[in-house]
Design an enzyme around this catalytic site. Structure first.
Site, PDB file in Angstrom:
ATOM      1  N   GLY A  73       0.809  -1.213   0.000  1.00  0.00           N
ATOM      2  CA  GLY A  73       0.000   0.000   0.000  1.00  0.00           C
ATOM      3  C   GLY A  73       0.845   1.267   0.000  1.00  0.00           C
ATOM      4  CB  CYS A 327       1.383   3.323  10.725  1.00  0.00           C
ATOM      5  SG  CYS A 327       0.607   2.113   9.687  1.00  0.00           S
TER       6      CYS A 327
HETATM    7  N1  PLP Z   1      -3.078   2.962   3.566  1.00  0.00           N
HETATM    8  C1  PLP Z   1      -3.877   2.564   4.576  1.00  0.00           C
HETATM    9  C2  PLP Z   1      -5.255   3.128   4.685  1.00  0.00           C
HETATM   10  C3  PLP Z   1      -3.416   1.629   5.512  1.00  0.00           C
HETATM   11  O1  PLP Z   1      -4.224   1.244   6.509  1.00  0.00           O
HETATM   12  C4  PLP Z   1      -2.100   1.118   5.380  1.00  0.00           C
HETATM   13  C5  PLP Z   1      -1.550   0.181   6.377  1.00  0.00           C
HETATM   14  O2  PLP Z   1      -1.964   0.145   7.520  1.00  0.00           O
HETATM   15  C6  PLP Z   1      -1.322   1.557   4.290  1.00  0.00           C
HETATM   16  C7  PLP Z   1      -1.836   2.488   3.410  1.00  0.00           C
HETATM   17  C8  PLP Z   1       0.072   1.033   4.075  1.00  0.00           C
HETATM   18  O3  PLP Z   1       0.011  -0.254   3.486  1.00  0.00           O
HETATM   19  P1  PLP Z   1       1.249  -1.238   3.566  1.00  0.00           P
HETATM   20  O4  PLP Z   1       1.323  -1.743   4.956  1.00  0.00           O
HETATM   21  O5  PLP Z   1       0.945  -2.326   2.578  1.00  0.00           O
HETATM   22  O6  PLP Z   1       2.460  -0.472   3.149  1.00  0.00           O
END
Ligand code: PLP
Length: 396
Positions: A73, A327
């Site tokens: 993501g 995060c």
């Molecule tokens: N966007 C959203 C809404 C997310 O919840 C997350 C991860 O928690 C991400 C982006 C990032 O994705 P990734 O963990 O695959 O880098």
């Protein structure tokens, strides 16, 4: 998973489905060829990649050649925003996003601001809902991108993407959505949403970590992000993460089969948990939109207690939850999402997120409802702030 462990943090990551793991295994040890090679071993790998592309395309209602595999993501969000910005900068340097995006979007926008782009952050209401009219009003002659998330990762509010899509299309502005939290959980068909780009991530829907995809509508102008080899139609360089990609495809196929049944069950379990918490704990409020919400998401704020303290007490009972988005855990700042919803910082600090998934049972929810209220009582008995802050938010 440890026996008896209750995992309620599916918005952070999901356990990989056993069948997904099995499928991936073949591509680690047996069909390990580089998919760019011409001999049969490589062609076999390439078949796995293309099958996965078709499976993701089916989930999104797109054509397979509009699906590009990435490392997840975060990369997809970075690519959509930077790739569009750099390929449109002769037209303008204005981007529209929202105040509640994931940091993968917000920090990319901040980076672009430092090098001369301008960003409008549209607000949300107290339920974290974006008003499409705010997006319409923010569009200017020099707007080159709108990026609004499909659903928020902290409180689960699902945004009116289809309405915003119509506005973007009418204005001729490319439209990206971060659908990391929705793909595989609720329908995310690109034509219904009216998006030109969409980010997804394998580990949020029972697939592997570190691999995801970006949908790019045919004809969308976007610069490549990774430079190097000619993989992914010359748009995303780097040897394919074949086993990971195969895993995303297998997870997408499972999602197509299970989505509506899972969503219905998760909505019921989440309602039971939410109602049970509100009826057994005083000075608590439930967050997010009551109807437009991701199935399985329950987000609450409790007066006078820190989210981290609740998280650790629940962990001692073998229950995994989050005190915000995964995060931002580790940071002492209150969540930017809750602040954007107009919540005072002291209320935001007492937040906890339960995100339910495919394997959760009613018995597990009963167990949470049994152990959580005494934890809250214990923590409040020690709290120097409980009933001292006189927060109207809880006592309306
Ligand atoms: N966007 C959203 C809404 C997310 O919840 C997350 C991860 O928690 C991400 C982006 C990032 O994705 P990734 O963990 O695959 O880098």
């Amino acid at each position: 998973m440890k026996k008896g462990l209750i995992y309620l943090d599916h918005a952070a990551t999901t356990p990989m489905d056993v069948s997904v793991h099995r499928e991936m295994g073949q591509y680690c040890c047996l069909f390990f060829g580089n998919p760019a090679t011409l001999y049969s071993l490589g062609r076999r790998s390439n078949e796995g990649v293309e099958k996965a592309r078709a499976e993701v395309a089916t989930l999104l209602g797109s054509s397979p050649d509009e699906v590009y595999f990435t490392s997840g993501g975060t990369e997809s969000d970075n690519w959509a925003i930077q790739g569009t910005a750099f390929s449109h900068m002769e037209k303008g340097k204005h981007i529209i996003t929202s105040t509640i995006e994931h940091h993968a979007v917000l920090d990319t926008c901040k980076f672009l601001e430092k090098i001369g782009f301008e960003v409008t952050y549209v607000p949300v209401d107290a339920r974290a809902l974006i008003d499409p009219d705010d997006v319409r009003r923010a569009i200017r002659k020099d707007t080159i991108l709108i990026s609004i998330m499909h659903a928020n990762n902290e409180v689960g509010t699902v945004e009116p993407i289809a309405e915003i899509g119509k506005i973007a299309r009418k204005a001729g502005v490319p439209f990206h959505t971060d659908a990391v939290q929705t793909v595989g959980k609720i329908p995310a068909k690109v034509d219904e949403l009216g998006v030109d780009m969409l980010s997804l991530s394998g580990h949020k829907f029972y697939g592997p970590k570190g691999v995801g995809a970006m949908y790019i509508r045919k004809g969308t102008r976007i610069q490549r992000f990774m430079h190097g080899g000619g993989q992914e139609h010359n748009k995303r360089a780097g040897t394919h993460n074949v086993q990971g990609i195969v895993g995303v495809g297998a997870a997408a196929k499972l999602a197509v089969e299970h989505m509506s049944e899972d969503a219905e069950r998760l909505r019921k379990l989440a309602t039971k948990l939410n109602d049970g918490l509100l009826s057994s704990i005083p000075d608590i409020r439930s967050n997010g939109h009551p109807e437009n919400k991701l199935p399985g998401m329950v987000h609450v704020c409790l007066e006078g207690i820190e989210g981290e303290a609740m998280l650790l007490c629940l962990d001692a009972e073998d229950i995994c939850v989050s005190s915000g988005s995964a995060c931002t855990t580790g940071s002492l700042d209150p969540s930017h999402v809750l602040l954007a919803m107009g919540m005072p910082a002291e209320v935001a600090h007492g937040s906890i997120r339960f995100s339910l998934g495919r394997h959760n049972t009613e018995e597990e929810i009963d167990r949470v409802l049994e152990v959580f209220p005494p934890i809250v009582r214990k923590l409040r008995a020690m709290s120097p702030t409980y009933h001292k802050t006189n927060l109207q938010t809880f006592r309306k």
